[in-house]
Enzyme design. Structure first.
Site, mmCIF file in Angstrom:
data_model
loop_
_atom_site.group_PDB
_atom_site.id
_atom_site.type_symbol
_atom_site.label_atom_id
_atom_site.label_comp_id
_atom_site.label_asym_id
_atom_site.label_seq_id
_atom_site.Cartn_x
_atom_site.Cartn_y
_atom_site.Cartn_z
ATOM 1 C CD GLU B 215 -2.636 -1.180 2.512
ATOM 2 O OE1 GLU B 215 -2.335 -0.275 3.404
ATOM 3 O OE2 GLU B 215 -3.684 -1.757 2.528
ATOM 4 C CG HIS B 256 -4.443 -0.937 6.693
ATOM 5 N ND1 HIS B 256 -4.169 -1.282 5.430
ATOM 6 C CD2 HIS B 256 -5.282 -1.742 7.294
ATOM 7 C CE1 HIS B 256 -5.085 -2.489 5.314
ATOM 8 N NE2 HIS B 256 -5.730 -2.752 6.338
#
Lengths: 401, 300
Positions: B215, B256
Site C-alpha cells: 500500500e 490503514h
C-alpha cells in the site's frame, strides 16, 4: 494531526522554550492592539495548516500598529491553498544573525525517533542534507532508555557549534526531544531557530504533528490548546457527507462502516475492508467507473449500520447505483451485510435489484447471504469472480443505466 | 515446512476472555493450534473452550514452554501486555490490537530487539501455516480457513489482513499452496517488515516464491527492494500494489493507519519503480498473481 503555528508555539512555551513576544489575533483590530502592546516592528503571519505562506503573501511586516492593522486585514482575507486562515499571529520582529534547524521525527526504517539538527536553518532541510551533509547531524533516540541532553549536545557539536551558542542551544533542542516523546508527536520542528544579534535564541517558526491515535491520551493538552474534538486537521476539512458517515460508524460499536470519503462520481461504493477498499477503488477507476465515495466496512457491522451507510450513500445527489464488494472475509458475516444493504435500498425507496449493481462478498455465511440476495433479484457472485471482475461488472452496468 | 509457527508451536492468548479473543481461541483450537493458556488479570481459574485462564504470563511459562502469544487487549493496555510476554521469555508475539500510538509500538519493538523476541503486528490478523496452526484471526473460522488456504510453496506477506486471505484464496484456486501467510500489520511502525521476514522464508527450503500485498505510505517496499538486491535472494517475489488512486491525494489517510502519502517515497508509483528495479514483479490484478508466480517458478 497538525497544529497551527500558534498552537505549536504555545506547546513549546509551556516547556520554557524561548519565543518572540506575540499573540494570535482573530480580527484586524485585535492585531492592532497586540502590535501596540509589543511596540516597535512586528511580523504578521497567516495561521493556516500549510507551507508556502511567505510566497502566497501570508506573511507581512509592519513598523507601526496602524500598519499592522492593515496587514492583518489583508492576511485574514487571503485564502492559501484553499484554506481560510484561523487567525493572524502578531510577533515582535527582531534582527536575526543566523538561522538554525532542529526537528524530531520518526525514522520508519529504524523504527526509532531521530533528532535532526543543522546550523543552516530557514531553508529546505532535505536540500541542505544533500548539498551540505556536514551541516546536518542526526541522532536516533531510544524509546525505552531515558533521554539525556548530552545527545542533543553531540548533535549540535557535530555541525561545528561551540562556545556560548552551544550552551544556549542544548536546552532548546533537548526540550524539543522531550516534548516529542511526551506527547506522542510524529513531528516536532523548529525552523528557523533564530540567533539574535545579542546572542539569544528564539523559536521563529514551529511545526508540530500529533499522532491521531494518541488524541485521547492527550485530550487534556488539546483542550488546553483550544483544539476541538471535531477538528480532523487533515489535508482538507471533512464534508457534511463525511461527517454523517462518521456518525453512522459511531452509532453502533459493532464492526466498522467508516472512513467515508466523498468523491464526485455516480457509483456509490459499499466496500471493505481496509486493503480491500483500496484494491476495489483502484479497480473501479481502472474500468472507467466514477466512484461517488470511498468507505471501509468490516469487523462484522450490524444490519442497522450497513443499512444506514447504504442510505447515506444513496442520499447523495447523482448516485445511480451502489456496488457492494469486499475481499474474502474472515470475520464479517455475509448475510448480515446483505440484509443491511437491501434494507438500506428499500428504506430509500429504491429497488435493490436495480440499485445494487453487484454484490461480491465471499466468506462466512455466504450461502445465507446469497439466498437473501436471490430473493430480491440482486446480482451476486462468489469467490470465483475476482475483485477486479466484480468491479468491471458494476461499471459496465453503470454504462447501461 | 513453514516459518514462525507449526503444529508444535505452543501459544497463549493475552486478553483471552475478551469477545474477539474468545473467537480467536475457538478458531485456533479448531484449526489444530496448541493453545495452552490464556491471561486475563483477575480471571484465573476460569477457562475458555477448555483453555485455562491465568492472571500472569509467568503463571504459564513457569510450568511449560510457551513459544508465542497473541495479544488482543485494548490499546492502552497493549504495551504492558507485550512487555509482560517478552520479559516472561516469550519469543513470538502477535499484536492484533489497532490504534496504538507509534511511540508505544516503537517501545515494544525496541524491547523485543533487546530480548531477542519477534513481534508481528500491531493492527494485524496474525500468522497462518496451512494444515499446521494459526495465530490470530487470519482466515476466520477453521472451515473458512481450509477453503482459502492450502499447504504449498508460496510465502505470503501482506499489510492488509483481509487481502492476505483474498490472495491465499487466489493462489490456492490456481494450485499454489502457501508455506506460511503473515498479516504483517497496517501501521506506520510494525514489528516485522517484509525485509525482516525474508531471511526466514529464505531459510525455509519448502518456500519457493513470495507474494506480497503493498500500500502507499512508509519505506517497507523500498527496504524490501534493497534487501533483495543486497542478499541475492533465491526467492522470486510477486507484489500487488493497492491504493494507486492515493498518489493524487497527498495528506489524506485511507485504509490503514500507515497508509498515507506525505512525500514522493510514499507513492505507489515510486514503490512500484523501486520494486521493479530490484526484479520484483508487480501484478496489475490479484488474479494475475498466480501466472506471474508460475512463470518465475519455471525460471528457477
Amino acid at each position: 494531526m497538525r497544529f497551527y503555528e500558534y498552537e505549536a508555539k504555545a506547546l513549546f512555551a509551556r516547556h520554557g522554550t524561548p519565543l518572540p513576544k506575540g499573540q494570535v489575533a482573530r480580527t484586524a483590530a485585535e492585531a492592532q492592539k497586540i502590535a501596540a502592546g509589543i511596540g516597535g516592528p512586528v511580523v504578521l503571519k497567516s495561521q493556516v495548516l500549510t507551507g508556502g505562506r511567505m510566497k502566497a503573501g501570508g506573511v507581512k511586516f509592519a513598523d507601526a500598529p496602524a500598519d499592522a492593522e492593515a496587514a492583518a486585514k489583508a492576511i485574514l482575507a487571503l485564502e492559501i491553498k484553499g484554506q481560510k486562515p484561523r487567525g493572524v499571529l502578531v510577533e515582535q520582529r527582531a534582527p536575526v544573525a543566523q538561522e538554525y534547524f532542529a526537528a524530531v521525527t520518526w525514522d520508519g526504517r529504524r523504527k526509532l525517533p531521530v533528532l535532526i539538527f543543522s546550523d543552516m536553518g530557514g531553508i529546505d532541510i532535505e536540500e541542505v542534507a544533500e548539498k551540505h551533509p556536514a551541516h546536518v547531524a542526526r541522532a536516533h533516540l531510544s524509546t525505552i532508555l531515558p533521554w539525556s541532553a548530552y545527545r542533543a549536545k553531540e548533535a549540535i557539536v557535530a555541525v561545528g557549534v561551540t562556545g556560548d551558542d552551544l550552551n544556549r542551544l542544548i536546552p532548546i533542542v533537548s526540550t524539543l526531544v522531550e516534548v516529542f516523546l511526551r506527547y506522542d508527536l510524529t513531528l516536532a520542528e523548529i525552523n528557523p531557530l533564530g540567533k539574535l544579534a545579542d546572542g539569544r535564541f528564539l523559536v521563529l517558526d514551529g511545526h508540530v504533528d500529533l499522532e491521531g491515535d494518541a488524541r485521547d491520551k492527550h485530550a487534556k493538552l488539546l483542550e488546553e490548546l483550544g483544539i476541538g474534538k471535531e477538528e480532523t486537521r487533515e489535508a482538507r476539512p471533512p464534508t457534511a457527507f463525511e461527517i454523517k458517515g462518521a456518525q453512522v460508524d459511531a452509532s453502533d460499536h459493532r464492526g466498522v462502516a467508516g472512513n467515508v470519503r466523498e468523491f464526485d462520481g455516480d457509483l456509490g461504493l459499499v466496500i471493505g475492508a481496509g486493503g480491500g477498499s483500496l484494491t476495489l477503488f483502484d479497480a473501479i477507476r481502472k474500468h472507467g467507473g466514477r466512484p461517488a465515495n470511498y468507505c471501509e466496512i468490516g469487523g462484522n457491522p450490524s444490519v442497522r449500520k450497513a443499512c444506514d451507510l447504504t442510505k447515506l450513500i444513496l442520499s447523495k445527489p447523482g448516485v445511480k447505483k451502489i456496488a457492494v464488494m469486499m475481499n474474502v472475509v474472515s470475520n464479517t458475516r455475509v448475510d448480515i451485510v446483505a440484509r443491511g444493504v437491501i434494507k438500506g435500498c428499500v428504506e430509500s425507496g429504491r429497488d435493490p435489484a436495480e440499485t445494487i449493481a453487484i454484490f461480491r462478498i465471499p466468506g462466512a455465511w455466504e450461502d445465507d447471504g446469497f439466498t437473501i440476495l436471490r430473493k430480491y433479484g440482486v446480482e451476486y457472485c462468489d469467490r470465483t469472480v475476482s475483485m477486479d471482475e466484480a468491479a468491471g461488472r458494476a461499471v459496465a452496468k453503470m454504462a447501461r443505466a | 515446512m513453514s516459518i514462525l509457527i507449526n503444529k508444535d508451536t505452543t501459544v497463549i492468548i493475552q486478553g483471552i476472555t475478551g469477545r474477539e479473543a474468545v473467537n480467536l481461541t475457538r478458531e485456533g483450537l479448531d484449526y489444530g493450534t496448541k493453545i495452552v493458556g490464556g491471561v486475563t488479570p483477575g480471571r484465573a481459574g476460569r477457562d475458555v473452550y477448555g483453555v485455562p485462564v491465568h492472571d500472569c504470563v509467568r503463571d504459564i511459562t513457569a510450568k511449560q514452554q510457551v513459544d508465542g502469544s497473541i495479544v488482543t487487549v485494548p490499546p492502552r493496555f497493549t504495551r504492558d501486555a507485550v512487555f509482560e510476554a517478552i520479559e516472561a521469555g516469550v519469543k513470538l508475539i502477535v499484536i492484533v490490537t489497532e490504534r496504538i500510538p507509534r511511540g508505544e509500538v516503537a517501545q515494544m519493538v525496541e524491547l523485543a530487539r533487546l530480548r531477542g523476541a519477534r513481534i508481528i503486528g500491531p493492527n494485524c490478523l496474525g500468522i497462518l501455516s496451512p494444515d499446521e496452526a494459526k495465530m490470530g484471526g487470519l482466515g476466520g473460522p477453521a472451515v473458512n480457513v481450509r477453503r482459502a488456504f492450502k499447504k504449498g510453496p508460496i510465502g505470503v506477506m501482506s499489510r492488509s489482513g483481509g487481502m492476505t486471505t483474498e490472495i491465499a484464496n487466489t493462489l490456492s484456486a490456481a494450485g499454489l499452496g502457501q508455506s506460511t501467510a503473515v498479516s504483517i500489520g497496517g501501521d506506520a511502525i510494525i514489528g516485522s517488515t517484509y525485509a525482516e521476514l525474508m531471511p526466514l522464508f529464505e531459510a525455509d527450503r519448502e518456500t519457493r516464491a513470495i507474494v506480497i500485498y503493498s500500500e502507499p505510505g512508509g519505506r517497507m517496499e523500498a527496504e524490501l527492494a534493497d534487501w533483495v538486491r543486497e542478499n541475492k535472494s533465491r526467492l522470486p517475489i510477486v507484489a500487488f500494489m493497492a491504493g494507486r488512486f492515493m498518489d493524487e491525494m497527498p495528506g489524506m489517510r485511507f485504509g490503514h493507519a500507515g497508509t498515507i502519502v506525505e512525500g514522493k517515497a510514499d507513492t505507489t508509483a515510486d514503490k512500484i519503480e523501486r520494486m521493479k528495479a530490484a526484479g520484483i514483479a508487480v501484478a496489475e490484478r490479484i488474479e494475475d498473481i498466480p501466472a506471474l508466480v508460475k512463470e518465475r517458478l519455471r525460471g528457477h
